[in-house]
Design a protein around this motif. Structure first.
Motif, PDB file in Angstrom:
ATOM      1  N   ASP A  29      23.187  53.758  47.872  1.00 50.67           N
ATOM      2  CA  ASP A  29      23.107  52.514  48.627  1.00 50.67           C
ATOM      3  C   ASP A  29      23.948  51.432  47.974  1.00 50.67           C
ATOM      4  N   ARG A  30      23.930  51.381  46.629  1.00 49.76           N
ATOM      5  CA  ARG A  30      24.741  50.401  45.920  1.00 49.76           C
ATOM      6  C   ARG A  30      26.216  50.663  46.156  1.00 49.76           C
ATOM      7  N   ASP A  31      26.623  51.947  46.149  1.00 48.77           N
ATOM      8  CA  ASP A  31      28.021  52.291  46.378  1.00 48.77           C
ATOM      9  C   ASP A  31      28.473  51.844  47.759  1.00 48.77           C
ATOM     10  N   ARG A  32      27.593  52.026  48.761  1.00 45.94           N
ATOM     11  CA  ARG A  32      27.948  51.598  50.112  1.00 45.94           C
ATOM     12  C   ARG A  32      28.078  50.083  50.181  1.00 45.94           C
ATOM     13  N   ASN A  33      27.194  49.376  49.482  1.00 46.52           N
ATOM     14  CA  ASN A  33      27.254  47.918  49.485  1.00 46.52           C
ATOM     15  C   ASN A  33      28.503  47.405  48.776  1.00 46.52           C
ATOM     16  N   ASP A  34      28.989  48.174  47.772  1.00 48.54           N
ATOM     17  CA  ASP A  34      30.157  47.762  46.995  1.00 48.54           C
ATOM     18  C   ASP A  34      31.471  48.146  47.659  1.00 48.54           C
ATOM     19  N   TRP A  35      31.410  48.803  48.818  1.00 50.39           N
ATOM     20  CA  TRP A  35      32.617  49.331  49.445  1.00 50.39           C
ATOM     21  C   TRP A  35      33.655  48.240  49.690  1.00 50.39           C
ATOM     22  N   ASN A  36      33.218  47.102  50.203  1.00 52.30           N
ATOM     23  CA  ASN A  36      34.142  46.022  50.530  1.00 52.30           C
ATOM     24  C   ASN A  36      34.237  44.962  49.435  1.00 52.30           C
ATOM     25  N   VAL A  37      33.636  45.228  48.279  1.00 56.29           N
ATOM     26  CA  VAL A  37      33.678  44.260  47.186  1.00 56.29           C
ATOM     27  C   VAL A  37      35.035  44.323  46.495  1.00 56.29           C
ATOM     28  N   PHE A  38      35.619  43.161  46.270  1.00 55.06           N
ATOM     29  CA  PHE A  38      36.890  43.050  45.558  1.00 55.06           C
ATOM     30  C   PHE A  38      36.600  42.803  44.079  1.00 55.06           C
ATOM     31  N   ARG A  39      37.210  43.604  43.200  1.00 52.15           N
ATOM     32  CA  ARG A  39      36.970  43.460  41.769  1.00 52.15           C
ATOM     33  C   ARG A  39      38.282  43.553  41.005  1.00 52.15           C
ATOM     34  N   ILE A  40      38.514  42.602  40.110  1.00 51.54           N
ATOM     35  CA  ILE A  40      39.689  42.636  39.238  1.00 51.54           C
ATOM     36  C   ILE A  40      39.385  43.543  38.052  1.00 51.54           C
ATOM     37  N   VAL A  41      40.194  44.562  37.870  1.00 49.76           N
ATOM     38  CA  VAL A  41      39.997  45.517  36.782  1.00 49.76           C
ATOM     39  C   VAL A  41      40.706  45.040  35.519  1.00 49.76           C
ATOM     40  N   ARG A  42      41.991  44.740  35.629  1.00 50.03           N
ATOM     41  CA  ARG A  42      42.786  44.237  34.510  1.00 50.03           C
ATOM     42  C   ARG A  42      43.869  43.314  35.048  1.00 50.03           C
ATOM     43  N   ALA A  43      44.290  42.368  34.227  1.00 51.86           N
ATOM     44  CA  ALA A  43      45.387  41.483  34.613  1.00 51.86           C
ATOM     45  C   ALA A  43      46.177  41.092  33.370  1.00 51.86           C
ATOM     46  N   TYR A  44      47.508  41.141  33.477  1.00 52.30           N
ATOM     47  CA  TYR A  44      48.395  40.788  32.374  1.00 52.30           C
ATOM     48  C   TYR A  44      49.444  39.800  32.874  1.00 52.30           C
ATOM     49  N   TYR A  45      49.832  38.880  31.992  1.00 48.70           N
ATOM     50  CA  TYR A  45      50.847  37.891  32.348  1.00 48.70           C
ATOM     51  C   TYR A  45      51.882  37.814  31.235  1.00 48.70           C
ATOM     52  N   GLY A  46      53.167  37.916  31.602  1.00 45.69           N
ATOM     53  CA  GLY A  46      54.226  37.846  30.608  1.00 45.69           C
ATOM     54  C   GLY A  46      55.426  38.665  31.029  1.00 45.69           C
ATOM     55  N   VAL A  47      56.147  39.195  30.040  1.00 49.62           N
ATOM     56  CA  VAL A  47      57.341  39.983  30.318  1.00 49.62           C
ATOM     57  C   VAL A  47      57.673  40.857  29.116  1.00 49.62           C
ATOM     58  N   GLN A  48      58.008  42.125  29.381  1.00 49.37           N
ATOM     59  CA  GLN A  48      58.541  43.063  28.395  1.00 49.37           C
ATOM     60  C   GLN A  48      57.827  43.024  27.048  1.00 49.37           C
ATOM     61  N   GLY A  49      56.557  43.330  27.055  1.00 48.45           N
ATOM     62  CA  GLY A  49      55.813  43.422  25.809  1.00 48.45           C
ATOM     63  C   GLY A  49      55.213  42.113  25.344  1.00 48.45           C
TER      64      GLY A  49
END
Length: 218
Positions: A135-155
């Motif tokens: 039931d939780r999986d069905r409720n989470d179907w349309n949930v948007f979640r940020i997994v990882r985010a990086y900002y910068g360039v070439q290392g």
């Protein structure tokens, strides 16, 4: 004749033992998994460091056990109009100790099989379990979640995952990519990009936005 026979037996025994050693070494290496030391994506000398992005995507199991090699998943196009490639430098622990190094190459449009590579188990904590509540999986179907985010360039990148999560509103993320919004300038004078790995409707995807442009997800 007896001497020759004995020598033959010794040689055959040594060969068998040698094959056994090689086989056990290969098995030991296979059990460990290849650890990614560095990865870059591009064409000739126009290449971006994608080590952190690739480790994260592989560590999370990819999509159906594979990671697509595209400009989107690799965080941008470092050589517009050229046929690019992903180059991985990895190492593995030998059965008798020490390390062996190996290089992997994948063409743009291809896929990286995640199975040969070492997986960071701690990155699986926020993935739905196979035996979790349906039931939780069905409720989470349309949930948007940020997994990882990086900002910068070439290392020269910074992890801005928590910062982006704080900007999400009503299951959406909309912001202009600037140094002030993302907490500083990790590469002064360079044209930076924001790379976001996210989960939506049961799938993981990655997107990138150049500095000064607007990010909108989903």
């Amino acid at each position: 004749m007896k001497l020759k026979n004995r020598c033959g037996v010794v040689v055959i025994t040594m060969i068998i033992l040698g094959i056994g050693t090689l086989f056990s070494t290969g098995m030991g290496a296979q059990e460990e998994g290849w650890q990614i030391m560095r990865a870059d994506y591009g064409f000739k000398n126009r290449r971006n460091d994608v080590t952190d992005i690739l480790k994260d995507l592989i560590g999370r199991g990819g999509v159906n056990g594979r990671v697509a090699v595209t400009n989107q998943t690799m965080g941008g196009d470092p050589a517009v109009g050229k046929e690019k490639s992903l180059h991985i430098m990895a190492r593995n622990r030998k059965h008798e100790g020490g390390f062996v190094e190996r290089e992997f190459d994948y063409n743009e449009g291809g896929f990286v099989d995640v199975r040969p590579f070492a997986v960071r188990r701690d990155d699986w904590d926020d993935r739905p379990g196979n035996n979790g509540d349906r039931d939780r999986d069905r409720n989470d179907w349309n949930v948007f979640r940020i997994v990882r985010a990086y900002y910068g360039v070439q290392g020269r990148t910074v992890n801005v995952t928590d910062l982006l999560r704080s900007h999400a509103r009503d299951g959406m993320l909309n912001l202009v990519v600037t140094n002030s919004v993302l907490g500083g300038d990790p590469a002064v004078g360079a044209d930076k990009i924001l790379i976001v790995i996210y989960r939506y409707q049961g799938n993981e995807a990655a997107t990138f936005v150049r500095e000064g442009n607007t990010l909108t997800i989903p």
